[in-house]
Design a protein around this motif. Structure first.
Motif: not given
Length: 289
Positions: A11-23, A92-106
């Motif tokens: 759990w410590a490693i998992a929590l650290a990884a999640a914190l790492g995504l946010l940071v 983090p990461l999920l938003g970029w992946a689901l939007s396929r690395g592109r801006c929703a507007v331009c």
């Protein structure tokens, strides 16, 4: 090593990884905005100097116009069209992946450096939890890794190593070693002093012999910070790893056509890599403090 926090290692490693995504997500903001904030400050100083005796009101207008851009304002937005990034796209990461690395507007591309930085920070934080366990030194190591990731991002983009990151890194290294967590305090002090002086001396010798500047003062401060964290004895290994990595990268960049002969390349990312290698190499000797 005694574990202060009663957390299961997995759990410590998992929590650290999640914190790492946010940071890591926040570090992309730091990497993008901090150089621009520094440029604003430089422009402000130049304008204040040019205004001279024109009065306090003109200086106040300059200060107001340049101080609105911070790490927190404006909110997250597309670097191409400045459209706000909202809702799930900020995850983090999920938003970029689901939007396929592109801006929703331009529909402009959002660079790969953003998810790579988030993943890298998550991996480094997980490694800190794995190697050091749920202890205060693990939290310090995570802060150290975050600072090196931010410095590498900025140096690769601008060839700058901001004092606002390198100098606190020196002092935190000394504070971490007050009780000899990674190295005895006297060796940490010597490591900081010798690390700075060695690159300072090398810089001036190179300029005297060639008439060119081989590195910047930010590199001196970064090596001083690494010396403060790991001590005097670690400096030869740090410089060896950084130099070998720098040479290998320069050869690859030249053969791939991304660098020309004699082109100056930032040294900070390779010092940062050496710092990360050293951090995990000395983990077995680290103690709780």
């Amino acid at each position: 090593m005694w574990h202060l926090f009663a957390v299961d290692p997995v759990w410590a490693i998992a929590l650290a990884a999640a914190l790492g995504l946010l940071v890591g997500s926040w570090l992309t903001v730091v990497g993008h905005r901090l150089p621009r904030m520094m440029e604003h400050d430089w422009q402000q100083q130049v304008q204040a100097y040019q205004q001279g005796q024109q009065g306090d009101s003109a200086h106040h207008e300059t200060l107001t116009s340049t101080s609105a851009y911070t790490l927190w304002r404006p909110g997250w937005h597309c670097p191409a069209c400045a459209a706000p990034i909202r809702d799930w796209r900020r995850v983090p990461l999920l938003g970029w992946a689901l939007s396929r690395g592109r801006c929703a507007v331009c529909r402009g591309r959002i660079g790969w450096r953003y998810p790579v930085t988030e993943i890298l920070t998550a991996v480094l934080f997980a490694l800190c939890a794995w190697r050091f366990g749920p202890t205060p030194i693990a939290l310090c190591a995570m802060g150290f890794c975050a600072a090196l990731v931010a410095l590498s991002w900025i140096d690769l983009q601008t060839s700058l190593l901001p004092d606002v990151i390198t100098l606190p890194l020196v002092w935190t290294g000394l504070l971490v070693n007050l009780s000899g967590a990674l190295t005895p305090l006297p060796l940490a002090v010597l490591g900081a002093a010798v690390g700075y002086f060695f690159l300072w001396l090398l810089f001036h010798m190179f300029r005297l012999l060639t008439g060119r500047e081989g590195m910047g003062y930010g590199d001196f401060k970064l090596l001083a910070a690494l010396g403060a964290w790991f001590g005097l004895a670690a400096l030869p290994g740090l410089l060896l790893v950084a130099s070998l990595a720098g040479v290998a990268a320069a050869v690859c960049l030249r053969f791939s056509g991304h660098a020309q002969r004699g082109q100056a390349l930032p040294f900070g990312p390779y010092l940062a890599l050496a710092g990360l290698v050293t951090l995990f190499a000395v983990a077995g000797r680290a103690a709780w403090f």
